[in-house]
Every structure is written in C-alpha cells, then in structure tokens.
Write a protein that holds these residues in place. Sequence first.
Motif, PDB file in Angstrom:
ATOM      1  N   GLY A 396       0.821  -1.211   0.000  1.00  0.00           N
ATOM      2  CA  GLY A 396       0.000   0.000   0.000  1.00  0.00           C
ATOM      3  C   GLY A 396       0.847   1.249   0.000  1.00  0.00           C
ATOM      4  N   GLY A 397       0.192   2.403  -0.062  1.00  0.00           N
ATOM      5  CA  GLY A 397       0.898   3.674  -0.030  1.00  0.00           C
ATOM      6  C   GLY A 397       1.144   4.058   1.416  1.00  0.00           C
ATOM      7  N   ASP A 398       0.249   4.878   1.950  1.00  0.00           N
ATOM      8  CA  ASP A 398       0.427   5.272   3.347  1.00  0.00           C
ATOM      9  C   ASP A 398       0.251   4.096   4.293  1.00  0.00           C
ATOM     10  N   ALA A 399      -0.624   3.163   3.945  1.00  0.00           N
ATOM     11  CA  ALA A 399      -0.822   1.991   4.809  1.00  0.00           C
ATOM     12  C   ALA A 399       0.524   1.326   5.079  1.00  0.00           C
ATOM     13  N   GLN A 400       1.289   1.142   4.017  1.00  0.00           N
ATOM     14  CA  GLN A 400       2.593   0.497   4.145  1.00  0.00           C
ATOM     15  C   GLN A 400       3.538   1.352   4.997  1.00  0.00           C
ATOM     16  N   PHE A 421      10.805  -0.364  -5.916  1.00  0.00           N
ATOM     17  CA  PHE A 421       9.945  -0.247  -7.105  1.00  0.00           C
ATOM     18  C   PHE A 421       8.553   0.223  -6.695  1.00  0.00           C
ATOM     19  N   GLY A 422       8.237   0.075  -5.407  1.00  0.00           N
ATOM     20  CA  GLY A 422       6.962   0.579  -4.891  1.00  0.00           C
ATOM     21  C   GLY A 422       5.769   0.006  -5.632  1.00  0.00           C
ATOM     22  N   CYS A 423       5.856  -1.272  -5.989  1.00  0.00           N
ATOM     23  CA  CYS A 423       4.785  -1.876  -6.789  1.00  0.00           C
ATOM     24  C   CYS A 423       3.659  -2.353  -5.874  1.00  0.00           C
ATOM     25  N   LEU A 424       2.499  -1.726  -6.003  1.00  0.00           N
ATOM     26  CA  LEU A 424       1.351  -2.140  -5.198  1.00  0.00           C
ATOM     27  C   LEU A 424       0.885  -3.527  -5.650  1.00  0.00           C
ATOM     28  N   GLY A 425       0.308  -4.281  -4.721  1.00  0.00           N
ATOM     29  CA  GLY A 425      -0.256  -5.585  -5.080  1.00  0.00           C
ATOM     30  C   GLY A 425       0.582  -6.756  -4.619  1.00  0.00           C
ATOM     31  N   GLY A 448      -3.303  -1.492   2.020  1.00  0.00           N
ATOM     32  CA  GLY A 448      -4.288  -0.459   1.736  1.00  0.00           C
ATOM     33  C   GLY A 448      -5.474  -1.071   1.002  1.00  0.00           C
ATOM     34  N   ASP A 449      -6.605  -0.364   1.001  1.00  0.00           N
ATOM     35  CA  ASP A 449      -7.789  -0.893   0.310  1.00  0.00           C
ATOM     36  C   ASP A 449      -7.603  -0.827  -1.207  1.00  0.00           C
ATOM     37  N   GLY A 450      -6.768   0.107  -1.681  1.00  0.00           N
ATOM     38  CA  GLY A 450      -6.475   0.123  -3.114  1.00  0.00           C
ATOM     39  C   GLY A 450      -5.608  -1.064  -3.485  1.00  0.00           C
ATOM     40  N   SER A 451      -4.551  -1.277  -2.726  1.00  0.00           N
ATOM     41  CA  SER A 451      -3.557  -2.302  -3.067  1.00  0.00           C
ATOM     42  C   SER A 451      -4.115  -3.720  -3.039  1.00  0.00           C
ATOM     43  N   ILE A 452      -5.055  -3.979  -2.132  1.00  0.00           N
ATOM     44  CA  ILE A 452      -5.588  -5.348  -2.032  1.00  0.00           C
ATOM     45  C   ILE A 452      -6.269  -5.759  -3.339  1.00  0.00           C
ATOM     46  N   ASN A 475      -8.572   0.602   5.544  1.00  0.00           N
ATOM     47  CA  ASN A 475      -9.550   1.003   4.524  1.00  0.00           C
ATOM     48  C   ASN A 475      -9.955   2.481   4.680  1.00  0.00           C
ATOM     49  N   ASN A 476      -9.234   3.337   3.933  1.00  0.00           N
ATOM     50  CA  ASN A 476      -9.574   4.766   3.958  1.00  0.00           C
ATOM     51  C   ASN A 476     -10.406   5.157   2.730  1.00  0.00           C
ATOM     52  N   GLN A 477     -10.866   4.143   2.016  1.00  0.00           N
ATOM     53  CA  GLN A 477     -11.789   4.303   0.876  1.00  0.00           C
ATOM     54  C   GLN A 477     -11.223   5.132  -0.264  1.00  0.00           C
ATOM     55  N   LYS A 478      -9.907   5.117  -0.391  1.00  0.00           N
ATOM     56  CA  LYS A 478      -9.324   5.881  -1.511  1.00  0.00           C
ATOM     57  C   LYS A 478      -7.884   5.449  -1.763  1.00  0.00           C
ATOM     58  N   TRP A 479      -7.366   5.878  -2.920  1.00  0.00           N
ATOM     59  CA  TRP A 479      -5.948   5.765  -3.199  1.00  0.00           C
ATOM     60  C   TRP A 479      -5.297   6.875  -2.372  1.00  0.00           C
ATOM     61  N   GLY A 480      -5.026   6.558  -1.096  1.00  0.00           N
ATOM     62  CA  GLY A 480      -4.684   7.591  -0.128  1.00  0.00           C
ATOM     63  C   GLY A 480      -3.438   8.387  -0.482  1.00  0.00           C
ATOM     64  N   MET A 481      -2.332   7.691  -0.691  1.00  0.00           N
ATOM     65  CA  MET A 481      -1.079   8.418  -0.921  1.00  0.00           C
ATOM     66  C   MET A 481      -1.164   9.290  -2.167  1.00  0.00           C
ATOM     67  N   THR A 482      -1.853   8.775  -3.194  1.00  0.00           N
ATOM     68  CA  THR A 482      -1.971   9.555  -4.428  1.00  0.00           C
ATOM     69  C   THR A 482      -2.823  10.792  -4.188  1.00  0.00           C
ATOM     70  N   SER A 483      -3.928  10.621  -3.471  1.00  0.00           N
ATOM     71  CA  SER A 483      -4.781  11.778  -3.238  1.00  0.00           C
ATOM     72  C   SER A 483      -4.041  12.794  -2.372  1.00  0.00           C
TER      73      SER A 483
HETATM   74  C1  TPP Z   1       1.178  -0.852  -9.392  1.00  0.00           C
HETATM   75  C2  TPP Z   1       1.110   0.563  -8.895  1.00  0.00           C
HETATM   76  N1  TPP Z   1       0.153   1.401  -9.421  1.00  0.00           N
HETATM   77  C3  TPP Z   1       0.072   2.687  -8.966  1.00  0.00           C
HETATM   78  C4  TPP Z   1       0.930   3.156  -8.022  1.00  0.00           C
HETATM   79  C5  TPP Z   1       0.839   4.605  -7.542  1.00  0.00           C
HETATM   80  N2  TPP Z   1       0.398   4.678  -6.138  1.00  0.00           N
HETATM   81  C6  TPP Z   1       1.266   4.852  -5.127  1.00  0.00           C
HETATM   82  S1  TPP Z   1       0.560   4.890  -3.633  1.00  0.00           S
HETATM   83  C7  TPP Z   1      -0.978   4.696  -4.306  1.00  0.00           C
HETATM   84  C8  TPP Z   1      -2.190   4.660  -3.419  1.00  0.00           C
HETATM   85  C9  TPP Z   1      -2.315   3.376  -2.670  1.00  0.00           C
HETATM   86  O1  TPP Z   1      -3.585   3.293  -2.073  1.00  0.00           O
HETATM   87  P1  TPP Z   1      -3.897   2.242  -0.948  1.00  0.00           P
HETATM   88  O2  TPP Z   1      -3.378   0.917  -1.289  1.00  0.00           O
HETATM   89  O3  TPP Z   1      -5.351   2.312  -0.664  1.00  0.00           O
HETATM   90  O4  TPP Z   1      -3.036   2.761   0.296  1.00  0.00           O
HETATM   91  P2  TPP Z   1      -3.152   4.171   1.056  1.00  0.00           P
HETATM   92  O5  TPP Z   1      -2.137   5.091   0.449  1.00  0.00           O
HETATM   93  O6  TPP Z   1      -4.567   4.682   0.872  1.00  0.00           O
HETATM   94  O7  TPP Z   1      -2.848   3.861   2.467  1.00  0.00           O
HETATM   95  C10 TPP Z   1      -0.911   4.604  -5.707  1.00  0.00           C
HETATM   96  C11 TPP Z   1      -2.078   4.420  -6.602  1.00  0.00           C
HETATM   97  C12 TPP Z   1       1.920   2.254  -7.546  1.00  0.00           C
HETATM   98  N3  TPP Z   1       2.822   2.598  -6.630  1.00  0.00           N
HETATM   99  N4  TPP Z   1       1.959   0.965  -7.975  1.00  0.00           N
END
Ligand code: TPP
Length: 563
Positions: A396-400, A421-425, A448-452, A475-483
Amino acid sequence: MKMDEKLKGWGLISDAFLKAGVEYIFGVPGESISPVQYAVEDTPIEIITTRHEQAAAFMAESYGRMTGNPGVVLVTFGPGFTNTISSMVNAQMTNAPMVLIAGAHGPKSMDRLGLQDMRQRPIIDSIVKKSFICRKAERIPEYIDMAFRTAGQGRKGPVFLELPIDVLDGEVEVEKVNNISTKITSRPIDKNDAVQMMEMIKAAKQPVILAGSGTYYSKAGPELISFVEKTGIPAFTIKMGRGIIPDTHPLCFGSSVPTIPGCSGMATTDADLVILLGNRLCLYNVFGAFYNPDAKIIQVDIEPEEIGRNKSIDLPIFADVKALLNECLNLVSENDKMLREQFKDWVDTLSRTDQEMKLAAKSESLEPTQFIHPGLLAEKVNAFMDKEDDIIIADGGDAQSWISLSRTCKAPLNILDSSLFGCLGVGLPYGASAKLINRDRRVLVYTGDGSIGFNFMEIETSIRKELPLVVVIDNNQKWGMTSNSMQMKFAHFIPGTVEIGNPPYHKAVEAIGGKGILVEKAEDIQPALEQAFASGITTCINVMTDPGVVGPGSKALAMAELL
Ligand SMILES: Cc1ncc(C[n+]2csc(CCOP(=O)(O)OP(=O)(O)O)c2C)c(N)n1
C-alpha cells in the motif's frame, strides 16, 4: 515414458531442477510449458498455481528474497510472460534471486502469426541480470545450471530462461548431454580492507553503522551483532536488513530511514563516520544528501557497481559483508573495551534523542479522531505481532508507511515490502509464499484498500493451498497516498479519480471461502486479530480508517521531491 520412446528435452529437466535445489514452481498453466510441469510430476517439487502470473512472479521473488535461493516462476508464452513484467522489475530492484522460465515458439512455428507468438527476450533483457534462450534439447541441463548460478551468486538477481516448444519436445542425443552443476560457496574479501576499516573506526568519535539488505543476503546477523557489541558502534537497519540486529538491542536504534521518528536523522547528520554495510545509497537514505559533509564514508558491497552511487566513498570495499565482519572481528578483540569507551557519549546522546523523538511522535499519532486513526491501527497490529518470528507483509501507499514506521523488528523478516519499485499488489502473493516456507509462523498481510484489489483472487490461492493469512485492510476508501500528493502539489484532487468506494472486502473473502471481520472501533482491533489467528483460515479484517489523515509516506515523498 515407454521403453521404446526416445528421451525428449523435457525429460532432462527434473534432474537439473533438483540439482539446482528447486522446491516450488510458481505459475499459471499454459500449453507451451506443460512439458515442464510433467517433468516434475513425480518429484518432490511442488507446483503452486496462482490466479495471475504477476502474483506467481511475486511469490517467486519473495521466496528468493526470504530464502536467498532462486525462486522459480513458470509461465506460458505471450500474455503469461508479459504479465510478469512488473514483478520482474521489482525483483531487479530488490536483487531477488529468481528464475523466470517461459515457453516460446521455436523454429518450426515462430513468425507465422501463431497463437501468442512474440519476441520475449528484447523486452526482458533490460530488466534481468541475464537472459538465456536454450536452442538445443541436449543443452537444457546446462542452461538450467547457468540460469540458477547467475541468479544466486554474487549480487543476486532475476534471470530469464526461454525454453521453446521445439526444444522441450526435441529428441535428445543422450551422449551429447553435458550434465554440469556448480555451487559457489567462497566469499570475496581482502584482509587489508578490514585493517583500513578498523583504522578509520579507531580515528572516529561518532561512527554509525547502516546495515542494508546485503547484510541479510550474506547472513551476517551474528557477526554484525558481535561486531557492534565489541566496538560499541551504534547501528541502524533498513529493508531486508531490518531486524538483523534487533531494534530492542541497546546499540540498535531501528530503521535508518531519516524521516522515521527517532534518532536516525540526527545520527547521519552528526556522524563523523558512516559505515554502509550491503546498503545502497538510494531514496531510503535520501541518497545520502543529509549526511554530515565532513563525515568519512565506508561502503561495503558485493557489487562494485553500487559502491559510490550518489556520493564519493572514502573507503570503498568490494566484499561479502559476513566475510568482512569476520575479518574485522579478528582485529578488534584486543582493544574492544577502549573503542566502547570512545563511543559511549555518542551512544548516550543518540539514546536520549531517540526516546524524546519517539515520545513526541507517539502522542501526535494517537490523537483521537471520529474514525480509527491509521497510525493507531498500525501500532495495535505491531503490538499484537510481537513474537520474534512473526511476519508482517506490508503493501500500500500510506498503509505500508504506517506499519513500517510502527514496526519493531526483533529478527529478520518481521517486515517485508515491495521495496524501491513501490509496486502495489505484493501483499497477498508475498504473504502466501511467506506462509509456504514458514508454516509454523504467524503471517499477517497489512495492506491499503487500493492495493488489495490488484491481486485479490490470491485469497483463493491461499485458501486452496492451505496457507492461512490474516489480511488487515487499512480502509480509507481511496488511493490515499496519491490523493495526498495531489492535494499537496495542486491543492486539490480531481473528484472521481482517487475515491474507490467501500466494497465489503471482508464479505468478498467470506464468499471465496475465508473469514471476514468488519472493524469500526479501535477497541475491536485486538479481538479481531485474536479471532483471525485462532480461526486457522485466511481471514480479512476490514478496518475503517480516517480518510483525512496524511500518512508518513506521503509526507516523506513530498520532502524527497524538494531535493
Ligand atoms: C502498481 C502501482 N500502481 C500505482 C501506483 C501509484 N500509487 C502509489 S501509492 C498509491 C495509493 C495506494 O492506495 P492504498 O493501497 O489504498 O493505500 P493508502 O495510500 O490509501 O494507504 C498509488 C495508486 C503504484 N505505486 N503501484
């Protein structure tokens, strides 16, 4: 095989794999690579089928990082191969030993607009340590040996091996088979480097050790602890090096990331000697930009190419970290007491600063809001996962960043994330492979809720393969770090681009065959964790967190952008 049947290329694979130490093959099936699967059918090698090749490659990558031995991912040609690309780049950035094996059209069928035909090597060439195409059935064992030796030796890394259909199915001229296999065990070291390093340490007043992934890969934990204890030099850890000396050790001050609350920032701005052990100068140490400009720097790495990136190094040491520390330990024993005295005031100053900074940060993160604070969630999870061998996978972004910031590492693998590489997923695939090789340890995926969403169906893999995971969703209901980064840079985010709704993830996991728990109050976090681990099946704890909090990762990235 029947007696009168000729030996085919694929018949040579199982022996070569077993010699290379293969235990698991991760992948998604496809006709071009079926012969490889049949080759291992009656061997102890287990095939782990995932729901997406990206996840299979992440499993192989994390297997490689955790064990130090190459993980294997087997995919079909064309889309099976292209689906692995993000994971392969991740492996390149983490120096993960792994071998990607893909099928391919051979001379009989290539370039005829056949199914899924494509040139794979030019795409993967810039990503992997080395790529190979085996063009002759008899040479399959040689190529397998080459691929595994390359992936697992020196600076480890990902390797690609293409096995075209014609080669797998080709008849073997048995007398031409060259069944080679070599394991390298020596570790590069020049004793004179150790002498020079000890001289620089003796001349220092405020030295600091920053131990990175290379320390983990060279299995230098015991030597590092002993070296730190004998010399009295304070240490910090980073990435795979986290926990290699426990955060709870009086001479270890946790993560070396300078933005983390504690004394890591001050340690490097004030140190007069920085010792980088298997630790690249990269984003995580802000490229060394804030190191004391007058400090001497020693960098030890198994890969000369990395020594001196972003900064001139006073004592560059091309060596294996374990071998070097052993050599230093031979030199240190007579005057160790003197060194410990020499650095005592420095260590005391760091200890005081560390306590003050951590206390200040704690009161800030725990301020109550109407939702669950993501920092509080991370702290509660960290406190619950307190056994020395507990594993947390962070995604995740901030979750991580929240869980990384909170995590107390008492041993290696207490935390693992995708790294640079910061690869979500990565969460679910890393979690599944962590459980696969550590069946008796607790494995928690923090995401994060996006990454799952990226590899959500790997929930099914973990259930089918009986690899129970506890999955905590921040679960903050958004792509948190990006927003957050949009907000900080453009003063607003574009409506509709960062909100991802609130699907009932916990119910989706239940529907797949696992267990689901919704948590809306902070006091329910711990009971949910207890229930989840007691259940023995993959469980999703869906925690509703405050969408208004800007996490430490977002803040750190905004700072790094200013450099
Ligand atoms: C595969 C991939 N796509 C897009 C991004 C860009 N990105 C970095 S953080 C982030 C938001 C992640 O959201 P979430 O998993 O919900 O975690 P949060 O930041 O909300 O805690 C995105 C889209 C990325 N790092 N990796």
